[in-house]
Scaffold this motif. Structure first.
Motif, short mmCIF file in Angstrom:
data_model
loop_
_atom_site.label_atom_id
_atom_site.label_comp_id
_atom_site.label_asym_id
_atom_site.label_seq_id
_atom_site.Cartn_x
_atom_site.Cartn_y
_atom_site.Cartn_z
N ASP A 190 45.61 49.32 50.61
CA ASP A 190 45.62 50.40 49.63
C ASP A 190 46.81 50.27 48.67
O ASP A 190 46.69 50.50 47.47
N VAL A 230 46.04 47.29 46.33
CA VAL A 230 45.05 47.58 45.29
C VAL A 230 45.75 48.09 44.03
O VAL A 230 45.45 47.67 42.91
N ARG A 235 39.93 46.98 41.84
CA ARG A 235 39.02 48.10 41.62
C ARG A 235 39.00 49.07 42.80
O ARG A 235 38.64 50.24 42.66
N GLY A 236 39.38 48.60 43.99
CA GLY A 236 39.36 49.44 45.18
C GLY A 236 39.14 48.61 46.43
O GLY A 236 39.21 47.37 46.40
#
Length: 404
Positions: free
Chosen positions: A322, A325, A331-332
């Motif tokens: 996380d 990212v 993008r995720g």
């Protein structure tokens, strides 16, 4: 007079009666003229019960305190076994990992052995005593207690055998040896009499629960002959040793599976040099072991990176991802916990073609989709849906004629 190292798992010492049976087996080895060192796991499910209690108190217990807690199970086992041996008229002495100087790094709950100070063990053996050592645990240079991860008592035993130059390391468990597949899934699975270090290492790393993979590494690196056998039987088990010409003849030695894996995919990663290095360096720094990796074909300078980790590491891995990212401008990310890994292992793959094709055909014939593929010279692994794992194990076991 040689040195024999024996290791007994939790199921072997689950109660007082079982501990007395283990004591008799240990004494038998001593009466045959051997110096005997015994490594013992925690009683029954005590480690799992301690873990459960910790997580009832907090959802994220500190790793250092977990090690302090979990190491107590083995201390109880070694003391009880020493009492049982003394009751049979033999001298025994029990030690914790700290007392015999099992030095580890500071990676709590997954520590690795750096060195073992064998002086105290050898001193007690010279006095004719049976030495009993707590498995699964060690100590850092700062005197903090550590544990070696699930199955860590195997590694304690083989590492001690290597340090003491033991004649053999006997791993006593609740199964009769290493099988061609999990006997609970495949009724006609066959016990393997002998297997090479390399094959056993791949089997342990891909889901066979008989031995911790790091224990096999120790055996291979130091030439320790390992005998996996049942603590409930006198029958010979499986010898793990250097490969020889006869052992090389088997194309496939076994089918393994692992349902303790999860997949993480980072979506829309910029496709430029250094990105993958940064992702996996950050995961390594967080002490997350990554297994299979796949990167999709780049589209408009962006790609997806997928990899698998142990479910126990999923929360930690997701936290790292996380953060990545945001840093990478991806993008995720998504995760999938409903996967399983199915593997074929065999030294004969080096010299036989068509194994992968036959494996994929067997899965296709049973309508099992493959999500990821990984290979080595003696292993092929596929990620599949968790619900298909038992069917896949049976299909591959039958396809390659591994039954009795």
């Amino acid at each position: 007079m040689g040195i024999v190292v024996q290791k007994y798992g939790g199921s072997s010492v689950v109660n007082a009666e079982r501990i007395k049976v283990v004591a008799k087996r240990v004494v038998k080895a001593k009466s045959e003229g051997n110096s005997v060192v015994v490594v013992v796991s925690a009683v029954g499910d005590s480690t799992d019960n301690l873990l459960k209690m910790a997580y009832e108190i907090t959802s994220s217990p500190p790793k250092r305190e977990l090690d302090m807690l979990l190491a107590t199970g083995e201390q109880m086992s070694v003391a009880l076994l020493a009492m049982a041996i003394e009751a049979l008229g033999y001298d025994a002495i029990s030690f914790t990992g700290l007392q015999v100087g099992i030095l580890t790094d500071a990676a709590h709950t997954k520590a690795k052995i750096i060195d073992i100070k064998s002086d105290r063990i050898l001193s007690e053996l010279k006095k004719g005593k049976i030495v009993i050592v707590a498995g699964f645990q060690g100590v850092t240079v700062d005197s903090d207690i550590t544990t070696l991860g699930r199955g860590g008592s195997d590694t304690t035993a083989v590492a001690l055998a290597a340090k003491l130059k033991a004649d053999i390391c006997e791993i006593y468990t609740d199964v009769e040896g290493v099988f061609t597949a999990d006997p609970r899934i495949v009724e006609n699975s066959r016990k393997i009499d002998e297997i090479s270090y390399d094959e056993m290492l791949e089997m342990a790393a891909t889901g066979a629960k008989v031995l911790q993979a790091r224990s096999v590494e120790f055996g291979r690196n130091y030439g320790v002959c390992i005998h996996v056998r049942s603590s409930f039987s006198e029958k010979p088990g499986t010898l793990i040793k250097e490969a020889d010409a006869i052992m090389e003849k088997a194309i496939i030695s076994g089918v393994t599976h692992d349902i303790n894996e999860a997949k993480i995919t980072i979506l829309g990663v910029p496709d430029r040099p250094g990105i993958a290095a940064k992702v996996f360096r950050n995961l390594a720094d967080a002490n997350v072991n990554v297994d299979l990796i796949i990167q999709n074909v780049s589209e408009k300078d962006y790609t997806d990176i997928s990899f698998t980790v142990e479910k126990d590491d999923l929360t930690k891995a997701k936290s790292v991802v996380d953060k990545m990212v945001s840093e990478l401008g991806a993008r995720g990310s998504v995760r999938d916990e409903r996967i399983a890994k199915i593997s074929l292992v065999g030294a004969g793959m080096r010299t036989h073609s068509g194994v992968a094709a036959d494996m994929f055909s067997a899965l296709a014939e049973n309508n099992i989709n493959i999500g990821m593929i990984s290979t080595s010279s003696i292993k092929i692994s596929c990620v599949i849906d968790e619900k298909d794992v038992n069917l896949a194990v049976r299909a591959l076991h039958e396809k390659f004629g591994l039954g009795k």
